[in-house]
Write an enzyme that holds these catalytic residues in place. Structure first.
Site, PDB file in Angstrom:
ATOM      1  N   GLY A   8       0.847  -1.207   0.000  1.00  0.00           N
ATOM      2  CA  GLY A   8       0.000   0.000   0.000  1.00  0.00           C
ATOM      3  C   GLY A   8       0.872   1.243   0.000  1.00  0.00           C
ATOM      4  O   GLY A   8       0.549   2.249   0.623  1.00  0.00           O
ATOM      5  N   ASN A  77       1.679  -2.300   5.316  1.00  0.00           N
ATOM      6  CA  ASN A  77       0.883  -1.091   5.517  1.00  0.00           C
ATOM      7  C   ASN A  77      -0.460  -1.140   4.791  1.00  0.00           C
ATOM      8  O   ASN A  77      -1.382  -0.407   5.156  1.00  0.00           O
ATOM      9  CB  ASN A  77       1.720   0.111   5.031  1.00  0.00           C
ATOM     10  CG  ASN A  77       0.900   1.367   4.858  1.00  0.00           C
ATOM     11  OD1 ASN A  77       0.532   1.997   5.847  1.00  0.00           O
ATOM     12  ND2 ASN A  77       0.605   1.735   3.621  1.00  0.00           N
ATOM     13  N   TYR A 142     -12.777  -4.388  11.175  1.00  0.00           N
ATOM     14  CA  TYR A 142     -11.500  -3.656  11.058  1.00  0.00           C
ATOM     15  C   TYR A 142     -10.714  -3.768  12.367  1.00  0.00           C
ATOM     16  O   TYR A 142      -9.525  -4.090  12.357  1.00  0.00           O
ATOM     17  CB  TYR A 142     -11.799  -2.187  10.739  1.00  0.00           C
ATOM     18  CG  TYR A 142     -10.568  -1.316  10.610  1.00  0.00           C
ATOM     19  CD1 TYR A 142      -9.801  -1.308   9.445  1.00  0.00           C
ATOM     20  CD2 TYR A 142     -10.173  -0.470  11.651  1.00  0.00           C
ATOM     21  CE1 TYR A 142      -8.674  -0.502   9.329  1.00  0.00           C
ATOM     22  CE2 TYR A 142      -9.050   0.341  11.542  1.00  0.00           C
ATOM     23  CZ  TYR A 142      -8.309   0.321  10.373  1.00  0.00           C
ATOM     24  OH  TYR A 142      -7.188   1.123  10.264  1.00  0.00           O
ATOM     25  N   ALA A 144     -10.921  -6.002  14.673  1.00  0.00           N
ATOM     26  CA  ALA A 144     -10.453  -7.387  14.865  1.00  0.00           C
ATOM     27  C   ALA A 144      -9.231  -7.665  13.992  1.00  0.00           C
ATOM     28  O   ALA A 144      -8.265  -8.301  14.436  1.00  0.00           O
ATOM     29  CB  ALA A 144     -11.577  -8.372  14.540  1.00  0.00           C
ATOM     30  N   LYS A 146      -7.028  -5.519  12.998  1.00  0.00           N
ATOM     31  CA  LYS A 146      -5.877  -4.768  13.515  1.00  0.00           C
ATOM     32  C   LYS A 146      -5.400  -5.339  14.856  1.00  0.00           C
ATOM     33  O   LYS A 146      -4.203  -5.290  15.164  1.00  0.00           O
ATOM     34  CB  LYS A 146      -6.238  -3.284  13.629  1.00  0.00           C
ATOM     35  CG  LYS A 146      -6.494  -2.618  12.270  1.00  0.00           C
ATOM     36  CD  LYS A 146      -5.242  -2.635  11.404  1.00  0.00           C
ATOM     37  CE  LYS A 146      -5.386  -1.892  10.103  1.00  0.00           C
ATOM     38  NZ  LYS A 146      -4.145  -1.840   9.326  1.00  0.00           N
TER      39      LYS A 146
HETATM   40  P1  NAP Z   1      -5.182   4.853   2.247  1.00  0.00           P
HETATM   41  O1  NAP Z   1      -4.669   6.203   1.883  1.00  0.00           O
HETATM   42  O2  NAP Z   1      -6.571   4.470   1.915  1.00  0.00           O
HETATM   43  O3  NAP Z   1      -4.154   3.758   1.671  1.00  0.00           O
HETATM   44  C1  NAP Z   1      -4.434   2.392   1.717  1.00  0.00           C
HETATM   45  C2  NAP Z   1      -3.425   1.692   0.841  1.00  0.00           C
HETATM   46  O4  NAP Z   1      -3.657   0.275   0.899  1.00  0.00           O
HETATM   47  C3  NAP Z   1      -3.510   2.100  -0.616  1.00  0.00           C
HETATM   48  O5  NAP Z   1      -2.206   2.379  -1.075  1.00  0.00           O
HETATM   49  C4  NAP Z   1      -4.053   0.859  -1.323  1.00  0.00           C
HETATM   50  O6  NAP Z   1      -3.500   0.681  -2.630  1.00  0.00           O
HETATM   51  C5  NAP Z   1      -3.542  -0.240  -0.407  1.00  0.00           C
HETATM   52  N1  NAP Z   1      -4.320  -1.457  -0.573  1.00  0.00           N
HETATM   53  C6  NAP Z   1      -5.642  -1.651  -0.346  1.00  0.00           C
HETATM   54  N2  NAP Z   1      -5.986  -2.910  -0.652  1.00  0.00           N
HETATM   55  C7  NAP Z   1      -4.859  -3.524  -1.100  1.00  0.00           C
HETATM   56  C8  NAP Z   1      -4.574  -4.822  -1.559  1.00  0.00           C
HETATM   57  N3  NAP Z   1      -5.518  -5.776  -1.628  1.00  0.00           N
HETATM   58  N4  NAP Z   1      -3.301  -5.113  -1.929  1.00  0.00           N
HETATM   59  C9  NAP Z   1      -2.321  -4.171  -1.864  1.00  0.00           C
HETATM   60  N5  NAP Z   1      -2.546  -2.908  -1.442  1.00  0.00           N
HETATM   61  C10 NAP Z   1      -3.801  -2.594  -1.067  1.00  0.00           C
HETATM   62  O7  NAP Z   1      -5.080   4.621   3.827  1.00  0.00           O
HETATM   63  P2  NAP Z   1      -3.988   5.089   4.892  1.00  0.00           P
HETATM   64  O8  NAP Z   1      -4.678   5.986   5.840  1.00  0.00           O
HETATM   65  O9  NAP Z   1      -2.740   5.517   4.237  1.00  0.00           O
HETATM   66  O10 NAP Z   1      -3.769   3.684   5.654  1.00  0.00           O
HETATM   67  C11 NAP Z   1      -2.554   2.946   5.596  1.00  0.00           C
HETATM   68  C12 NAP Z   1      -2.565   1.936   6.738  1.00  0.00           C
HETATM   69  O11 NAP Z   1      -2.636   2.618   7.989  1.00  0.00           O
HETATM   70  C13 NAP Z   1      -3.778   0.994   6.716  1.00  0.00           C
HETATM   71  O12 NAP Z   1      -3.379  -0.302   7.084  1.00  0.00           O
HETATM   72  C14 NAP Z   1      -4.695   1.592   7.765  1.00  0.00           C
HETATM   73  O13 NAP Z   1      -5.555   0.636   8.322  1.00  0.00           O
HETATM   74  C15 NAP Z   1      -3.687   2.100   8.762  1.00  0.00           C
HETATM   75  N6  NAP Z   1      -4.213   3.137   9.657  1.00  0.00           N
HETATM   76  C16 NAP Z   1      -4.687   4.330   9.146  1.00  0.00           C
HETATM   77  C17 NAP Z   1      -5.180   5.285  10.030  1.00  0.00           C
HETATM   78  C18 NAP Z   1      -5.705   6.611   9.563  1.00  0.00           C
HETATM   79  O14 NAP Z   1      -6.289   7.344  10.397  1.00  0.00           O
HETATM   80  N7  NAP Z   1      -5.533   6.985   8.307  1.00  0.00           N
HETATM   81  C19 NAP Z   1      -5.191   5.020  11.400  1.00  0.00           C
HETATM   82  C20 NAP Z   1      -4.721   3.813  11.873  1.00  0.00           C
HETATM   83  C21 NAP Z   1      -4.220   2.868  10.987  1.00  0.00           C
HETATM   84  P3  NAP Z   1      -4.388   0.882  -3.967  1.00  0.00           P
HETATM   85  O15 NAP Z   1      -4.802   2.339  -3.960  1.00  0.00           O
HETATM   86  O16 NAP Z   1      -3.465   0.555  -5.057  1.00  0.00           O
HETATM   87  O17 NAP Z   1      -5.569  -0.049  -3.827  1.00  0.00           O
END
Ligand code: NAP
Length: 234
Positions: A8, A77, A142, A144, A146
């Site tokens: 990601g 990620n 979600y 669960a 994490k």
């Molecule tokens: P985001 O901008 O939506 O990015 C999510 C990324 O995951 C995208 O690059 C997407 O790639 C990739 N992805 C989704 N499904 C995939 C798959 N099947 N195979 C490979 N890549 C995949 O979200 P973010 O906020 O940066 O989140 C990144 C991580 O941090 C996640 O694990 C999220 O749960 C965690 N997190 C985020 C927050 C927050 O507040 N933002 C808080 C806690 C934890 P594509 O676009 O190519 O599909």
């Protein structure tokens, strides 16, 4: 040159991680599932390589990792989220959350570990969430997934420590990315009031924690969960 694979890697947090690690001297493999243009642009900017595979597809993960060889660092990620009642979410969506967020990380770790174990070094960092630590209503699947990453981190850290491999976890709080675009201004203000430091996190706050865990400054740290949440969950 050390090699890092960031799943990601061109999402909100992933992009900051890739830029920070590239700045720290890593060659970056930027994994994506759909965002080809973004990943290729980031690869050009960071001097890395964009790599398309779906983390939930074990065969695709194996063949991509076979192609690139042993990374020194894997950052799990990639993740998706969905807001719905536990009893209303479709079984397909619920499966997808677990398959990407938890099984995806396990697939990637399983694919990189044999070579890391042979080399007797390596570093795996899983991006969990504060909701994996304390649970979120309407994000049960979600949360669960994490929480599963936290258990996975601790157990794997014990298993591979004798092979010189560290496994750690970052648990971000509320970080301003696409994932949170669905909230209204009013909702965002209510959430902000719940954050003791009074500001939302940025992707770079998470990237700094990843860079620290990846570095030799953290050489005696394994199996740990580092919260980056402005004090929201303590
Ligand atoms: P985001 O901008 O939506 O990015 C999510 C990324 O995951 C995208 O690059 C997407 O790639 C990739 N992805 C989704 N499904 C995939 C798959 N099947 N195979 C490979 N890549 C995949 O979200 P973010 O906020 O940066 O989140 C990144 C991580 O941090 C996640 O694990 C999220 O749960 C965690 N997190 C985020 C927050 C927050 O507040 N933002 C808080 C806690 C934890 P594509 O676009 O190519 O599909």
């Amino acid at each position: 040159m050390k090699k890092a694979l960031v799943t990601g890697g061109c999402g909100g947090i992933g992009e900051a991680i890739c830029k920070k690690l590239a700045n720290d001297g890593y060659y970056i493999y930027i994994n994506y599932a759909h965002s080809k243009d973004k990943a290729e642009k980031l690869a050009a900017e960071t001097g890395g390589t964009a790599l398309c595979f779906d983390v939930s597809d074990n065969e695709a993960v194996r063949s991509a990792i076979n192609e690139i060889g042993r990374p020194d660092l894997l950052v799990n990620n990639a993740g998706i989220s969905e807001i719905d009642l536990f009893t209303s979410i479709s079984p397909e969506k619920a499966d997808r959350i677990l398959n990407i967020n938890l099984r995806g990380a396990m697939n990637c770790a399983r694919a990189v570990l044999p070579e890391m174990i042979r080399a007797k070094c390596g570093n795996i960092i899983n991006i969990s969430s504060m909701w994996g630590q304390c649970g979120a209503s309407c994000e049960v699947d979600y949360s669960a997934s994490k929480a599963g990453l936290i258990g996975f981190t601790k157990a794997l850290a014990k298993e591979v420590a004798p092979s010189g491999i560290r496994v750690n976890c970052i648990a971000p709080g509320f970080i301003m990315t696409e994932m949170n675009k669905r909230f209204s201004e009013e909702e965002l203000e209510l959430i902000r009031e719940e954050i003791p430091l009074g500001i939302f996190g940025t992707p770079m706050h998470v990237a700094e924690a990843v860079a620290f865990m990846a570095s030799d400054r953290a050489e005696y740290i394994t199996g740990q969960i580092l919260a980056v949440n402005g004090g929201m969950v303590i």
